[in-house]
Design a protein around this motif. Structure first.
Motif, short mmCIF file in Angstrom:
data_model
loop_
_atom_site.label_atom_id
_atom_site.label_comp_id
_atom_site.label_asym_id
_atom_site.label_seq_id
_atom_site.Cartn_x
_atom_site.Cartn_y
_atom_site.Cartn_z
N PRO A 114 78.22 101.35 -45.15
CA PRO A 114 79.64 101.03 -44.91
C PRO A 114 80.55 102.25 -44.98
CG PRO A 114 78.72 99.79 -46.78
CD PRO A 114 77.77 100.87 -46.46
N ALA A 131 85.94 95.40 -39.53
CA ALA A 131 86.72 94.43 -40.30
C ALA A 131 88.01 95.11 -40.70
CB ALA A 131 85.94 93.99 -41.54
N MET A 136 92.83 101.08 -54.54
CA MET A 136 91.37 101.12 -54.39
C MET A 136 90.90 100.08 -53.39
SD MET A 136 90.58 101.28 -58.43
CE MET A 136 91.28 102.60 -59.42
N ILE A 137 90.13 100.54 -52.44
CA ILE A 137 89.56 99.63 -51.44
C ILE A 137 88.08 99.92 -51.32
CG2 ILE A 137 91.70 99.28 -50.14
CD1 ILE A 137 90.81 101.46 -48.21
N PHE A 138 87.31 98.92 -50.85
CA PHE A 138 85.89 99.17 -50.67
C PHE A 138 85.38 98.40 -49.46
CE2 PHE A 138 84.06 95.16 -52.17
CZ PHE A 138 85.10 94.62 -52.91
N ALA A 139 84.23 98.82 -48.98
CA ALA A 139 83.60 98.13 -47.86
C ALA A 139 82.13 97.92 -48.18
CB ALA A 139 83.73 98.95 -46.58
N THR A 140 81.63 96.77 -47.73
CA THR A 140 80.21 96.45 -47.90
C THR A 140 79.71 95.85 -46.59
OG1 THR A 140 80.67 94.18 -48.59
CG2 THR A 140 80.56 95.84 -50.33
N ALA A 197 82.75 94.38 -44.19
CA ALA A 197 83.73 93.56 -44.89
C ALA A 197 84.54 94.44 -45.85
CB ALA A 197 83.04 92.44 -45.65
N VAL A 198 85.81 94.05 -46.05
CA VAL A 198 86.76 94.84 -46.83
C VAL A 198 87.08 94.13 -48.14
CG1 VAL A 198 89.14 95.75 -46.87
CG2 VAL A 198 87.89 95.68 -44.72
N ARG A 213 89.52 94.82 -52.10
CA ARG A 213 90.30 95.70 -52.97
C ARG A 213 89.71 95.65 -54.36
NH1 ARG A 213 95.23 97.31 -50.74
NH2 ARG A 213 96.07 95.91 -49.17
N ILE A 257 77.58 100.63 -50.54
CA ILE A 257 79.01 100.38 -50.70
C ILE A 257 79.78 101.67 -50.45
CG2 ILE A 257 78.92 100.79 -53.21
CD1 ILE A 257 81.05 98.47 -53.44
N ALA A 258 80.94 101.52 -49.88
CA ALA A 258 81.87 102.65 -49.74
C ALA A 258 83.11 102.28 -50.54
CB ALA A 258 82.24 102.87 -48.27
N THR A 264 87.02 103.72 -51.76
CA THR A 264 88.05 104.73 -51.49
C THR A 264 89.22 104.54 -52.44
OG1 THR A 264 87.49 105.12 -49.17
CG2 THR A 264 89.77 105.40 -49.76
N GLN A 306 86.76 109.24 -50.83
CA GLN A 306 85.82 108.14 -50.61
C GLN A 306 84.48 108.46 -51.26
OE1 GLN A 306 84.60 105.08 -47.20
NE2 GLN A 306 84.65 107.15 -46.46
N LYS A 361 80.45 107.13 -51.47
CA LYS A 361 79.45 106.26 -50.85
C LYS A 361 78.22 106.23 -51.74
CE LYS A 361 80.98 106.45 -46.12
NZ LYS A 361 80.60 106.65 -44.72
#
Lengths: 451, 162
Positions: free
Chosen positions: A29, A66, B21-25, B33-34, B36, B71-72, B74, B85, B87
């Motif tokens: 991701p 997304a 803080m945000i993350f993506a999986t 998908a996003v 917080r 997971i990312a 940020t 960011q 990872k």
């Protein structure tokens, strides 16, 4: 789709950053903030691509993104599932996004870093609300205009502007309608002569000073960008921004002796600038600002654009009509209102920029300055005070650009500037295509070469 | 040897401060998908980061999360947009303990103050800073990237040797 895309229009103003997540081909991701999500139609959005190269590489490899967007008014979050379609490097969507980004970066003084590389077009597969937090403070619901209502008001105002018979009336009706019917408290109309490097304020409402004759450089701030790009600019939260007028004032070109301050709010939070387009060219800009965040909706932008287009078309027609033979000359008033015994006043003209000073106070420069000095010269030499647009247009010493002269607009600017300065010489318009000088005192004319 | 600690002290202080803080999986459906996060804690050895997340708000993002999933994450400072960011992999997902909850609440309080100072309003903030029903997600960063908007965005700062 869970919700129509129009629901999220207020999210797309770039105030609260949007978030974009993607996967690379191996499923790793990536998550990034995004400056701008642009609503293309009911099933498409475009994402601004300035520098988030990993996102672009990922969607080109896997086709999906997304996005979470946030309503800047309420904080409500929406999740969008997107399928990548293509990247646009030109065209209407690209130009609109580039203009908006340019306005945001000029406001934040970050310059070229924000230049748009491409507008990436996506099909929206789903749009849904992100559930709210379990504990929320009681939120004040903002007053949202009912969909379509303001456009209907704008259409009525456009019709009222079109019904005006002279250029002065069109300008006043526009500004009065914007304040009275649409509730815009602080508004201005600025004109742009073809090929000119700056716009000039013709009239305003809602400010302590009228600012007739004040200038904005083409490309500068929301007004200058709207004129230069032919696209409306809407800024909804300028709390961290720099006032565009400061940039104007800082400009090295400013000559303090010949400077008229641009009217403006001390701390605007929202600005809306709509180009007045006629025959594909900007004739000027209609501008509104507000001390409130989110002072203007997307519908307000459409409304001001509509009225701007109508004003441009009406002013163009008025210009053409004034070129025809003037209506029957009203009987000379034999100097009614004049008082030549009221002492004398000095009028100096500087040839290098055609600026005119009355008793050492700066009045105006350029074509309106040249016009005024010419009319006063004729008056001093012959005593004549009645003129027609036609003879002015044909007067070689005025060097009016052939057929592009916008003479009516310049006369309006000159007349309003004289009124605002309570000058001892005024212009009145006894009939279409006619001009009359009204003079209090005896003008002493001087020509100066330098500045 | 190429081994460097991915999280240096400066970065640890940054990520434990009032930053958004945000993350993506990758979701259970295999799609991006996003989410917080509400606060972060760097583990004492600086080899992992705990983040606090609302599964009810970010169901898609948590649907695919399992031990070892990617997971990312940020973190962005809203005053100057300074952004990093990380990872890496998810080490585990666990319920919050008292210390975790206290940390998340303190973060939400500090972040709220920062946002209010920037002119953001409380009702808006309430949508983003969820304080209840959180879970703890421990991630082990393998690489960090500068992501501050600008030409340097995306530059890799450090990477753990595979």
């Amino acid at each position: 789709m869970s919700m129509p895309l129009s629901t999220i229009r207020d999210c797309l103003e770039g105030v609260i950053p949007s978030i974009v997540a993607t996967l690379d081909a191996a499923g790793t991701p990536n998550v990034s903030y995004l400056s701008q999500v642009y609503l293309v139609d009911e099933t498409h959005v475009a994402l601004s691509n300035q520098f988030f190269s990993k996102t672009v590489a990922n969607v080109k490899a896997t086709g999906r993104a997304a996005v979470v967007v946030v309503d800047g008014r309420t904080g409500q979050q929406y999740a969008l599932d997107l399928a990548y379609e293509r990247s646009l490097g030109e065209g209407e969507i690209f130009e609109r996004m580039a203009a908006q980004l340019k306005a945001i970066s000029s406001q934040h003084a970050v310059g070229e870093v924000m230049a748009l590389r491409s507008a990436d077009l996506y099909r929206v597969l789903d749009c849904r609300k992100v559930p709210g937090a379990a504990v929320t403070t009681a939120a004040k619901q903002p007053d949202l205009a009912h969909d379509g209502e303001r456009l209907a008001l704008a259409a009525r105002l456009a019709a009222a502007v079109a019904a005006q018979s002279d250029a002065d009336g069109m300008i006043d009706r526009t500004l009065d309608g914007l304040t009275r019917d649409l509730g815009f408290a602080n508004v201005m109309v600025l004109s742009l002569d073809e090929g000119a490097p700056r716009l000039t304020t013709l009239a305003s409402r809602g400010y302590a000073v009228g600012g007739v004759g004040s200038e904005v450089a083409l490309g500068d701030g929301s007004i200058g960008i709207a004129a230069a790009t032919l696209r409306a600019v809407r800024l909804s939260d300028m709390s961290r921004g720099r006032r565009f007028a400061e940039a104007v004032r800082d400009s090295a070109e400013i000559d303090a002796a010949r400077f008229i301050p641009l009217p403006g709010l001390v701390e605007p939070q929202s600005q809306l600038a709509a180009p007045m387009i006629s025959r594909g060219k900007a004739m000027g800009v209609l501008f509104a600002e507000s001390p409130e965040r989110f002072g203007f909706t997307g519908e307000d932008e459409d409304a001001l654009t509509l009225i701007g287009a109508q004003l441009a078309a009406s002013l163009r027609l008025a210009e053409l009509e004034s070129r025809e033979t003037a209506s029957a000359v009203a009987p000379p008033s034999a100097g009614a209102g004049d008082d030549l015994g009221a002492g004398s006043f000095r009028v100096r003209s500087f040839s290098f920029d055609d600026s005119v000073f009355i008793d050492d106070a700066y009045l105006i420069k350029g074509v309106p300055g040249r016009l005024l000095f010419h009319l006063l010269q004729v008056f001093v030499e012959t005593g004549r005070r009645d003129f027609t647009n036609r003879e002015i247009r044909l007067e070689p010493s005025l060097r009016l650009p052939d057929l592009k002269d916008n003479l009516e607009t310049r006369l309006i600017l000159l007349r309003r500037r004289l009124d605002e300065k309570a000058a001892p010489v005024r212009l009145i318009r006894p009939g279409r295509g006619q001009i009359r000088l009204e003079i209090q005192g005896t003008p002493r004319l001087e020509m100066a070469g330098g500045g | 040897m190429g081994w460097r600690r991915v999280i240096d002290q400066v970065l640890a202080a940054f990520v434990q401060g009032p930053v958004m803080m945000i993350f993506a999986t990758r979701s259970a459906a295999g799609l991006p998908a996003v989410g917080r996060a509400i606060g972060a804690r760097v583990t004492s050895g600086r080899d992992a980061i705990d983040i606090f997340v609302s599964p009810s708000q970010w169901a898609d993002a948590l649907s695919g999360v399992a031990v070892g999933s990617q997971i990312a994450f940020t973190a962005c400072r809203p005053s100057d947009y300074k952004t990093f960011q990380f990872k890496g992999e998810v080490l585990d997902v666990t319920p919050m303990d008292g210390a975790d909850q206290a940390m998340a609440e303190r973060y939400a309080d500090d972040m709220t103050r920062v946002l209010l100072d920037l002119g953001v309003q409380q009702p808006q903030i309430d949508h983003w800073l969820t304080r209840v029903g959180l879970v703890r997600l421990r991630l082990q960063p393998r690489s960090t990237f500068a992501q501050t908007p600008g030409p340097g965005a995306g530059a890799q700062l450090a990477q753990v040797a595979p």
